[in-house]
Design a protein around this motif. Structure first.
Motif, PDB file in Angstrom:
ATOM      1  N   ILE A 108      70.695  16.502  81.259  1.00 18.36           N
ATOM      2  CA  ILE A 108      69.896  16.874  80.086  1.00 18.36           C
ATOM      3  C   ILE A 108      69.043  15.675  79.713  1.00 18.36           C
ATOM      4  N   ASP A 109      67.739  15.897  79.668  1.00 24.33           N
ATOM      5  CA  ASP A 109      66.766  14.828  79.397  1.00 24.33           C
ATOM      6  C   ASP A 109      66.034  15.165  78.095  1.00 24.33           C
ATOM      7  N   VAL A 110      66.174  14.290  77.109  1.00 20.91           N
ATOM      8  CA  VAL A 110      65.617  14.540  75.780  1.00 20.91           C
ATOM      9  C   VAL A 110      64.740  13.367  75.360  1.00 20.91           C
ATOM     10  N   THR A 111      63.606  13.671  74.781  1.00 17.73           N
ATOM     11  CA  THR A 111      62.771  12.643  74.145  1.00 17.73           C
ATOM     12  C   THR A 111      62.470  13.105  72.733  1.00 17.73           C
ATOM     13  N   LEU A 112      62.992  12.389  71.744  1.00 17.92           N
ATOM     14  CA  LEU A 112      62.699  12.727  70.351  1.00 17.92           C
ATOM     15  C   LEU A 112      61.709  11.715  69.785  1.00 17.92           C
ATOM     16  N   GLY A 119      62.088   8.089  71.689  1.00 19.63           N
ATOM     17  CA  GLY A 119      63.367   7.723  72.320  1.00 19.63           C
ATOM     18  C   GLY A 119      63.589   8.668  73.493  1.00 19.63           C
ATOM     19  N   ASP A 120      63.612   8.141  74.711  1.00 17.19           N
ATOM     20  CA  ASP A 120      63.680   8.958  75.934  1.00 17.19           C
ATOM     21  C   ASP A 120      64.963   8.615  76.677  1.00 17.19           C
ATOM     22  N   SER A 121      65.832   9.606  76.856  1.00 15.78           N
ATOM     23  CA  SER A 121      67.109   9.331  77.517  1.00 15.78           C
ATOM     24  C   SER A 121      67.657  10.588  78.170  1.00 15.78           C
ATOM     25  N   ILE A 215      64.233   3.312  82.231  1.00 12.84           N
ATOM     26  CA  ILE A 215      64.783   3.201  83.584  1.00 12.84           C
ATOM     27  C   ILE A 215      65.554   4.493  83.804  1.00 12.84           C
ATOM     28  N   GLU A 216      65.190   5.255  84.834  1.00  9.33           N
ATOM     29  CA  GLU A 216      65.708   6.616  84.953  1.00  9.33           C
ATOM     30  C   GLU A 216      65.860   7.066  86.400  1.00  9.33           C
ATOM     31  N   PRO A 217      66.686   6.347  87.166  1.00  8.27           N
ATOM     32  CA  PRO A 217      66.799   6.659  88.595  1.00  8.27           C
ATOM     33  C   PRO A 217      67.339   8.059  88.865  1.00  8.27           C
ATOM     34  N   PHE A 246      70.369   9.380  85.333  1.00 11.12           N
ATOM     35  CA  PHE A 246      70.596   8.885  83.967  1.00 11.12           C
ATOM     36  C   PHE A 246      69.331   8.160  83.538  1.00 11.12           C
ATOM     37  N   GLU A 247      69.083   8.132  82.233  1.00  9.73           N
ATOM     38  CA  GLU A 247      67.904   7.432  81.714  1.00  9.73           C
ATOM     39  C   GLU A 247      68.225   6.752  80.389  1.00  9.73           C
ATOM     40  N   HIS A 248      67.795   5.510  80.268  1.00 10.62           N
ATOM     41  CA  HIS A 248      67.803   4.806  78.984  1.00 10.62           C
ATOM     42  C   HIS A 248      66.389   4.303  78.693  1.00 10.62           C
TER      43      HIS A 248
END
Ligand code: MF3
Ligand code: CO
Ligand code: CO
Length: 275
Positions: A108-112, A119-121, A215-217, A246-248
């Protein structure tokens, strides 16, 4: 490569790398925390029988309840609050009404957007009991991201990040997707520089304090090649092998790295039990 004080930069992609001050970091912290809280919420609902559309609705409502807007909503024609990518879907899966099944793995990829900051994670979620190989892929992908993050400090380069990810992932007999990359983030959703998840030490762009990017490999059990389906979004592995991501969102600090999207609940990788 040119760098510019973010406070003086136009709010668009000018090709120059924005360097943010304390206000930018504070904005990213708040947006990142809220995005992470949305991903925490999803952990309590991702189980067999639930649809990805339902998970997306929960995220949409959570955003509204907290004064935020999902960046993906109406982004280049996309119409959902999140991307949810199942099994061999690499990224940009569109939430739908198919119930999740035991053994699925989803990202699940969310950007608020909160107060203008993005915030993208993203995280992986096992649906019920999953196979050992799926578990291993998730672990390798999480560790790949964290090794990339560990390479973030002033004086290092984007190539150092990519190299750290690639060397680890390939030593674990997995492959790194080349077709998608991390990106500058901040008041813009996608900005320079591109953060490749492969590369060589010392290549690419020098990291300076104030840079903010993701960073989102995406890591595959099989070959790295992907194709995009007819809906124009859903990217899948060509060999239909499992894929994870995963993404931070992170910032370059004077002495290292700050992760903006850490979980308020203390969730890192599955199983999601607070530490
Ligand atoms: N959140 C994704 C990223 O990490 C971008 C999704 S764009 C969308 O950059 F339109 F597909 F939602
Ligand atoms: Co991103
Ligand atoms: Co994302």
């Amino acid at each position: 490569m040119n760098y510019i004080d973010a406070a003086l930069a136009p709010q668009r992609n000018t090709g120059e790398i924005k360097l943010h001050g304390p206000e930018g970091f504070e904005g990213m912290r708040k947006a990142g925390q809220l995005t992470a809280a949305a991903l925490d919420l999803a952990a309590d609902h991702a189980r067999p029988g639930v649809t990805t559309a339902r998970l997306d609705d929960l995220i949409y409502e959570f955003a509204g309840d907290h004064g935020a807007v999902p960046a993906t909503l109406f982004y280049r024609g996309y119409t959902r609050a999140s991307c949810i990518s199942i099994n061999h879907v690499v990224c940009h899966g569109i939430p739908n009404d198919k119930p999740l099944r035991e053994g699925d793995i989803i990202n699940i990829d969310v950007t608020l957007i909160l107060d203008g900051w993005h915030g993208d994670s993203s995280r992986m979620y096992p649906i019920g009991a999953i196979s050992r190989r799926a578990e291993r892929l998730i672990d390798v992908t999480y560790e790949s991201m964290m090794r990339g993050i560990a390479a973030v400090k002033p004086g290092n380069t984007t190539g150092d990040i990519g190299h750290a990810i690639q060397v680890y992932a390939e030593a674990e007999r997995t492959s790194v997707v080349r077709d998608f990359c991390g990106h500058g983030v901040g008041r813009l959703f996608h900005d320079v520089p591109n953060i490749l998840h492969y590369g060589r030490p010392g290549e690419g762009v020098e990291l300076r304090p104030g840079m903010v990017f993701t960073i989102e490999p995406m890591i595959n059990l099989g070959r790295p090649h992907v194709k995009v389906l007819g809906d124009g979004w859903t990217a899948v592995t060509r060999d239909r092998s499992l894929s994870a991501q995963f993404e931070h969102s992170v910032g370059v600090a004077e002495d290292g790295v700050e992760i903006f999207t850490l979980s308020p609940a203390g969730y890192t990788k599955p199983p999601y039990t607070a530490e």
